[in-house]
Design a protein around this motif. Sequence first.
Motif, PDB file in Angstrom:
ATOM      1  N   LYS A  84       0.806  -1.219   0.000  1.00  0.00           N
ATOM      2  CA  LYS A  84       0.000   0.000   0.000  1.00  0.00           C
ATOM      3  C   LYS A  84       0.840   1.270   0.000  1.00  0.00           C
ATOM      4  O   LYS A  84       0.577   2.216  -0.749  1.00  0.00           O
ATOM      5  CB  LYS A  84      -0.947   0.001   1.209  1.00  0.00           C
ATOM      6  CG  LYS A  84      -2.010  -1.086   1.177  1.00  0.00           C
ATOM      7  CD  LYS A  84      -2.933  -0.930  -0.025  1.00  0.00           C
ATOM      8  CE  LYS A  84      -4.010  -2.013  -0.027  1.00  0.00           C
ATOM      9  NZ  LYS A  84      -4.880  -1.920  -1.229  1.00  0.00           N
ATOM     10  N   ASP A 105       1.946   1.578  -3.847  1.00  0.00           N
ATOM     11  CA  ASP A 105       0.796   2.368  -4.296  1.00  0.00           C
ATOM     12  C   ASP A 105       0.913   3.867  -4.032  1.00  0.00           C
ATOM     13  O   ASP A 105       0.488   4.682  -4.849  1.00  0.00           O
ATOM     14  CB  ASP A 105      -0.484   1.840  -3.634  1.00  0.00           C
ATOM     15  CG  ASP A 105      -0.782   0.396  -4.014  1.00  0.00           C
ATOM     16  OD1 ASP A 105      -0.199  -0.073  -5.010  1.00  0.00           O
ATOM     17  OD2 ASP A 105      -1.580  -0.254  -3.326  1.00  0.00           O
ATOM     18  N   LYS A 136       5.462   4.981  -4.474  1.00  0.00           N
ATOM     19  CA  LYS A 136       5.991   4.539  -5.769  1.00  0.00           C
ATOM     20  C   LYS A 136       7.485   4.213  -5.704  1.00  0.00           C
ATOM     21  O   LYS A 136       8.209   4.344  -6.689  1.00  0.00           O
ATOM     22  CB  LYS A 136       5.751   5.601  -6.853  1.00  0.00           C
ATOM     23  CG  LYS A 136       4.312   6.084  -6.962  1.00  0.00           C
ATOM     24  CD  LYS A 136       3.367   4.984  -7.399  1.00  0.00           C
ATOM     25  CE  LYS A 136       1.941   5.504  -7.560  1.00  0.00           C
ATOM     26  NZ  LYS A 136       0.979   4.430  -7.928  1.00  0.00           N
ATOM     27  N   ASN A 181       4.587  -0.769  -9.177  1.00  0.00           N
ATOM     28  CA  ASN A 181       3.290  -1.314  -8.814  1.00  0.00           C
ATOM     29  C   ASN A 181       3.134  -2.744  -9.344  1.00  0.00           C
ATOM     30  O   ASN A 181       3.446  -3.024 -10.498  1.00  0.00           O
ATOM     31  CB  ASN A 181       2.175  -0.425  -9.376  1.00  0.00           C
ATOM     32  CG  ASN A 181       0.822  -0.793  -8.804  1.00  0.00           C
ATOM     33  OD1 ASN A 181       0.097  -1.562  -9.397  1.00  0.00           O
ATOM     34  ND2 ASN A 181       0.502  -0.253  -7.647  1.00  0.00           N
TER      35      ASN A 181
END
Length: 206
Positions: A140, A144, A147, A151
């Motif tokens: 997460k 996400d 970065k 991903n």
Amino acid sequence: EIRTKYIKDSIKKHFKVSYKKNFLDGLEILDIGCGGGIASEPLARMGAKLTSIDESKELINIAKLHAEAMHLEINYKHSSIEEILESKKKYDVIIALELLEHVKNVSYFCEILSKLIKPNGIIIISTINRTILSKIIVIKIAEDILKKIPNGTHNYEKFIRPLEIKNYFLKVGFNIYDLKGMVWDPIRNWKISNNTSINYITTFKK
């Protein structure tokens, strides 16, 4: 650096050697999933004889170029563990760092490693624990939100708990020799800890 320190300390403890300039001299180490050689190079500088493999030809080529520039003798191979097994070669130490969470069949992988190690050898593995905290931090936040990692790099279901890897190795006659966590300290960078809730590194022996 913290993984290298752990590897050094585990080797020192198991083989009962003293720290000196080339204290790994003559020790045969297999680095599986070596990537660009980030773990292989410091061990080679300590005198170890490295065979470092990766299934990415591009990364192996990068590693070879960097080792040449650093005047290091490392046997880099674009190869798989099955091909290494066919050579009948065995090693004093096997390391597989941040690889297990990408392996398709962990049980099979552990079985192959057990066949590549010398009778008195040790296997050192670092990976990610399967916890809610690791899902938040690694996927997460790191993937996400920040970065920091591409991903989709990690699949939470493939993270593996210490007890699970312990049981895989028990099936092939190996026991946990040591288990430590690796945690992020904003002041002192990464450090070894007893907290294994996210990243951990562990040593196995017969």
